[in-house]
Scaffold this motif. Structure first.
Motif, PDB file in Angstrom:
ATOM      1  N   GLN A 150       0.837  -1.206   0.000  1.00 14.00           N
ATOM      2  CA  GLN A 150       0.000   0.000   0.000  1.00 14.00           C
ATOM      3  C   GLN A 150       0.871   1.255   0.000  1.00 14.00           C
ATOM      4  O   GLN A 150       0.579   2.215  -0.703  1.00 14.00           O
ATOM      5  CB  GLN A 150      -0.941   0.003   1.211  1.00 14.00           C
ATOM      6  N   GLU A 176       2.115   1.766  -3.477  1.00 12.35           N
ATOM      7  CA  GLU A 176       1.047   2.274  -4.342  1.00 12.35           C
ATOM      8  C   GLU A 176       0.785   3.754  -4.079  1.00 12.35           C
ATOM      9  O   GLU A 176       0.598   4.533  -5.019  1.00 12.35           O
ATOM     10  CB  GLU A 176      -0.225   1.463  -4.140  1.00 12.35           C
ATOM     11  N   ASP A 177       0.786   4.155  -2.816  1.00 13.11           N
ATOM     12  CA  ASP A 177       0.564   5.568  -2.469  1.00 13.11           C
ATOM     13  C   ASP A 177       1.670   6.445  -3.048  1.00 13.11           C
ATOM     14  O   ASP A 177       1.403   7.515  -3.609  1.00 13.11           O
ATOM     15  CB  ASP A 177       0.495   5.745  -0.953  1.00 13.11           C
ATOM     16  N   GLN A 219       3.646   5.739  -5.617  1.00 13.84           N
ATOM     17  CA  GLN A 219       3.538   5.747  -7.081  1.00 13.84           C
ATOM     18  C   GLN A 219       2.438   6.691  -7.546  1.00 13.84           C
ATOM     19  O   GLN A 219       2.612   7.425  -8.518  1.00 13.84           O
ATOM     20  CB  GLN A 219       3.254   4.341  -7.603  1.00 13.84           C
ATOM     21  N   GLU A 220       1.324   6.672  -6.860  1.00 14.54           N
ATOM     22  CA  GLU A 220       0.210   7.545  -7.241  1.00 14.54           C
ATOM     23  C   GLU A 220       0.629   9.006  -7.186  1.00 14.54           C
ATOM     24  O   GLU A 220       0.385   9.774  -8.117  1.00 14.54           O
ATOM     25  CB  GLU A 220      -0.969   7.285  -6.300  1.00 14.54           C
ATOM     26  N   LEU A 221       1.290   9.400  -6.118  1.00 17.48           N
ATOM     27  CA  LEU A 221       1.758  10.780  -6.007  1.00 17.48           C
ATOM     28  C   LEU A 221       2.799  11.099  -7.073  1.00 17.48           C
ATOM     29  O   LEU A 221       2.787  12.172  -7.657  1.00 17.48           O
ATOM     30  CB  LEU A 221       2.367  11.030  -4.624  1.00 17.48           C
ATOM     31  N   TYR A 222       3.688  10.150  -7.318  1.00 13.90           N
ATOM     32  CA  TYR A 222       4.733  10.351  -8.310  1.00 13.90           C
ATOM     33  C   TYR A 222       4.130  10.630  -9.682  1.00 13.90           C
ATOM     34  O   TYR A 222       4.561  11.533 -10.395  1.00 13.90           O
ATOM     35  CB  TYR A 222       5.639   9.118  -8.356  1.00 13.90           C
ATOM     36  N   TYR A 223       3.116   9.856 -10.048  1.00 12.97           N
ATOM     37  CA  TYR A 223       2.514  10.025 -11.369  1.00 12.97           C
ATOM     38  C   TYR A 223       1.632  11.265 -11.455  1.00 12.97           C
ATOM     39  O   TYR A 223       1.381  11.764 -12.552  1.00 12.97           O
ATOM     40  CB  TYR A 223       1.733   8.768 -11.770  1.00 12.97           C
ATOM     41  N   GLU A 224       1.191  11.774 -10.330  1.00 14.44           N
ATOM     42  CA  GLU A 224       0.319  12.954 -10.330  1.00 14.44           C
ATOM     43  C   GLU A 224       1.085  14.267 -10.228  1.00 14.44           C
ATOM     44  O   GLU A 224       0.505  15.328 -10.417  1.00 14.44           O
ATOM     45  CB  GLU A 224      -0.671  12.878  -9.163  1.00 14.44           C
ATOM     46  N   GLU A 230       5.862  10.268   1.494  1.00 17.25           N
ATOM     47  CA  GLU A 230       5.296   8.970   1.105  1.00 17.25           C
ATOM     48  C   GLU A 230       6.390   7.958   0.772  1.00 17.25           C
ATOM     49  O   GLU A 230       6.295   6.792   1.137  1.00 17.25           O
ATOM     50  CB  GLU A 230       4.347   9.129  -0.087  1.00 17.25           C
TER      51      GLU A 230
END
Length: 85
Positions: free
Chosen positions: A16, A19-20, A22-27, A45
């Protein structure tokens, strides 16, 4: 049984965290006015994910260890790419 449950919970927490991060990285928006804030949040994160991965590695099965090592490599790549830009 509790030991196996703890292994699974530790692995899921690491997953998790990854995933958190990665989500921030891509955003992240590099030319945004809030880039500095986004970068600070991403750093938090990533650090949390590294910590969760380290904790999970202490109790992980061999197959989980392989995945956790991959998570570490992916986080390292993210950090390198952010630092280069």
């Amino acid at each position: 049984m509790p030991y196996n449950k703890n292994k699974q919970q530790a692995f899921q927490a690491a997953q998790q965290g990854m995933e958190d991060a990665q989500e921030l990285y891509y955003e992240i928006v590099r030319d945004s006015a809030t880039y500095g804030h986004q970068l600070k949040h991403l750093k938090q994160e990533v650090n949390e994910a590294y910590e969760q991965i380290e904790n999970a590695l202490e109790v992980a099965s061999e197959s989980q260890k392989a995945q956790l090592k991959k998570f570490q490599q992916d986080l390292s790549k993210m950090v390198t790419e952010v630092n280069e830009n």
